[in-house]
Scaffold this motif. Structure first.
Motif, PDB file in Angstrom:
ATOM      1  N   ALA A 171     -48.913   2.185 -46.970  1.00 35.86           N
ATOM      2  CA  ALA A 171     -47.882   2.411 -47.983  1.00 35.86           C
ATOM      3  C   ALA A 171     -48.096   3.718 -48.735  1.00 35.86           C
ATOM      4  O   ALA A 171     -47.142   4.337 -49.208  1.00 35.86           O
ATOM      5  N   GLY A 172     -49.346   4.153 -48.856  1.00 33.57           N
ATOM      6  CA  GLY A 172     -49.644   5.370 -49.591  1.00 33.57           C
ATOM      7  C   GLY A 172     -49.338   6.636 -48.829  1.00 33.57           C
ATOM      8  O   GLY A 172     -49.300   7.728 -49.407  1.00 33.57           O
ATOM      9  N   LYS A 201     -43.147  -1.092 -46.515  1.00 33.69           N
ATOM     10  CA  LYS A 201     -43.264  -0.294 -47.727  1.00 33.69           C
ATOM     11  C   LYS A 201     -42.962   1.182 -47.440  1.00 33.69           C
ATOM     12  O   LYS A 201     -42.316   1.860 -48.254  1.00 33.69           O
ATOM     13  N   LEU A 202     -43.424   1.688 -46.306  1.00 29.95           N
ATOM     14  CA  LEU A 202     -43.122   3.071 -45.933  1.00 29.95           C
ATOM     15  C   LEU A 202     -41.616   3.299 -45.876  1.00 29.95           C
ATOM     16  O   LEU A 202     -41.104   4.302 -46.393  1.00 29.95           O
ATOM     17  N   LYS A 203     -40.917   2.377 -45.248  1.00 27.64           N
ATOM     18  CA  LYS A 203     -39.462   2.509 -45.124  1.00 27.64           C
ATOM     19  C   LYS A 203     -38.797   2.435 -46.489  1.00 27.64           C
ATOM     20  O   LYS A 203     -37.845   3.175 -46.774  1.00 27.64           O
ATOM     21  N   GLU A 204     -39.290   1.543 -47.349  1.00 29.71           N
ATOM     22  CA  GLU A 204     -38.748   1.447 -48.706  1.00 29.71           C
ATOM     23  C   GLU A 204     -38.963   2.743 -49.477  1.00 29.71           C
ATOM     24  O   GLU A 204     -38.135   3.122 -50.313  1.00 29.71           O
ATOM     25  N   ASN A 205     -40.072   3.425 -49.171  1.00 33.64           N
ATOM     26  CA  ASN A 205     -40.385   4.683 -49.852  1.00 33.64           C
ATOM     27  C   ASN A 205     -39.666   5.880 -49.234  1.00 33.64           C
ATOM     28  O   ASN A 205     -39.833   7.008 -49.692  1.00 33.64           O
ATOM     29  N   GLY A 206     -38.903   5.630 -48.174  1.00 36.70           N
ATOM     30  CA  GLY A 206     -38.146   6.708 -47.545  1.00 36.70           C
ATOM     31  C   GLY A 206     -38.964   7.588 -46.621  1.00 36.70           C
ATOM     32  O   GLY A 206     -38.554   8.699 -46.284  1.00 36.70           O
ATOM     33  N   VAL A 207     -40.134   7.093 -46.201  1.00 34.70           N
ATOM     34  CA  VAL A 207     -40.979   7.851 -45.278  1.00 34.70           C
ATOM     35  C   VAL A 207     -40.517   7.568 -43.847  1.00 34.70           C
ATOM     36  O   VAL A 207     -40.346   6.411 -43.460  1.00 34.70           O
ATOM     37  N   GLU A 208     -40.346   8.616 -43.070  1.00 31.58           N
ATOM     38  CA  GLU A 208     -39.937   8.454 -41.685  1.00 31.58           C
ATOM     39  C   GLU A 208     -41.097   7.848 -40.887  1.00 31.58           C
ATOM     40  O   GLU A 208     -42.216   8.372 -40.897  1.00 31.58           O
TER      41      GLU A 208
END
Length: 327
Positions: free
Chosen positions: A250-251, A278-285
């Motif tokens: 997630a970080g 969490k990555l997707k929620e944070n907008g990380v590809e």
């Protein structure tokens, strides 16, 4: 914490003390620490020989693999982080050479300061039999426990507060020595296998080296403006990681590709799924692919008798390579 304390603590307790990286980044307490594929090499493909060189960057030993036409043609800089077998593993060197053959200038640092997992004794002295006697079963159990303890001791010597400073020294040297490649790619690319996968995630996060001692949480440190740093890599790719928590995933702030193994106790599904969510929620590809019917460690270049595993190995390399080339 004194070195002698680190050397005698199990990795799970050590992980609790180093939870200040990218939030609460304790590895899953129920997951195994490292497997056979993380600490020993499988047979090297017949006839293959490494073509790179061992050098030093900022007093850290590294394996460097360059494209045949470098520096006449521009290349991206790829930081390759190995599993426990380290930079002197022929298989790891061949893996670096493969990326170099695809146009990357590869730097593979010695994360373990001359102490790879292959330096520890994990020999099982009792031969496995189809129907071992009770005494033999007890002996096998004792050997297994001793082996696990030895690996745990090794892991306790190679925690983020020891490994990250080494990597940051290498990155500082890379930016000077290979400034052309860093500039061509717009930053440093990172790929990590097994042990090295977690460190790709940490280098792709905003909070890392200054809080690895684990005295306070990353959040409280960052609020004081003491440790906030930009990610050290531009793009990340990982294969069958170990010691990874959902918070480590997630970080991560950089585009990430994940090669995972189905039902992998070393990188459990629930950890991966929570982190990817969490990555997707944070907008990380992010992209992920879970490979069935393969062992942990299958993506590291080596020779398997099973043709299906060999094909999956090529497929995994293609996945990681495509991601690194496309970002």
């Amino acid at each position: 914490m004194a070195d002698e304390d680190l050397a005698t603590k199990a990795p799970e307790s050590d992980a609790q003390e180093t939870s200040g990286i990218a939030g609460d980044s304790k590895p899953d307490q129920g997951a195994a620490s490292m497997g056979e594929h993380c600490t020993t090499d499988r047979p090297t493909p017949a006839g293959d020989q490494p073509t790179g060189e061992i050098a030093k960057l900022n007093d850290v030993e590294v394996y460097i693999a360059k494209p045949a036409d470098y520096p006449h043609s521009p290349s991206k800089l790829l930081l390759l982080l190995t599993g426990g077998t380290g930079i002197h593993s022929t298989n790891n060197q061949l893996q670096a050479d493969k990326y170099a053959g695809e146009g990357f200038l590869v730097v593979m640092p010695d994360q373990f300061a001359g102490d790879p997992a292959t330096s520890i004794s994990t020999t099982q002295t009792v031969p496995a039999e189809q129907n071992p006697s009770i005494i033999e079963q007890v002996k096998l159990g004792v050997a297994s426990v001793a082996k696990s303890f030895t690996i745990d001791m090794w892991l306790a010597r190679h925690t983020p507060e020891k490994v990250l400073p080494i990597l940051l020294k290498v990155i500082a040297a890379i930016k000077e020595e290979f400034a052309d490649a860093v500039a061509h790619g717009g930053g440093i690319y990172g790929v990590g296998y097994c042990f090295g996968a977690r460190y790709v995630l940490l280098l792709g996060s905003e909070v890392h080296a200054d809080v690895v001692a684990g005295q306070r949480s990353a959040e409280s440190e960052a609020e004081e403006g003491m440790v906030k740093k930009d990610p050290q890599i531009k793009v990340g790719a990982i294969a069958h990681g170990t010691q990874i928590s959902a918070a480590d995933l997630a970080g991560c702030k950089v585009p990430l590709s994940i090669v995972a193994v189905e039902q992998d106790s070393l990188f459990p599904d629930d950890i991966r799924e929570a982190g990817v969510k969490k990555l997707k929620e944070n907008g990380v590809e992010v992209e992920e692919k879970v490979y069935p019917a393969v062992p942990h460690g299958f993506a590291v270049l080596c020779d398997y008798e099973d043709g299906t595993i060999k094909e999956k190995q090529k497929e995994a390399f293609g996945q990681l390579l495509g991601w690194l080339k496309g970002n």
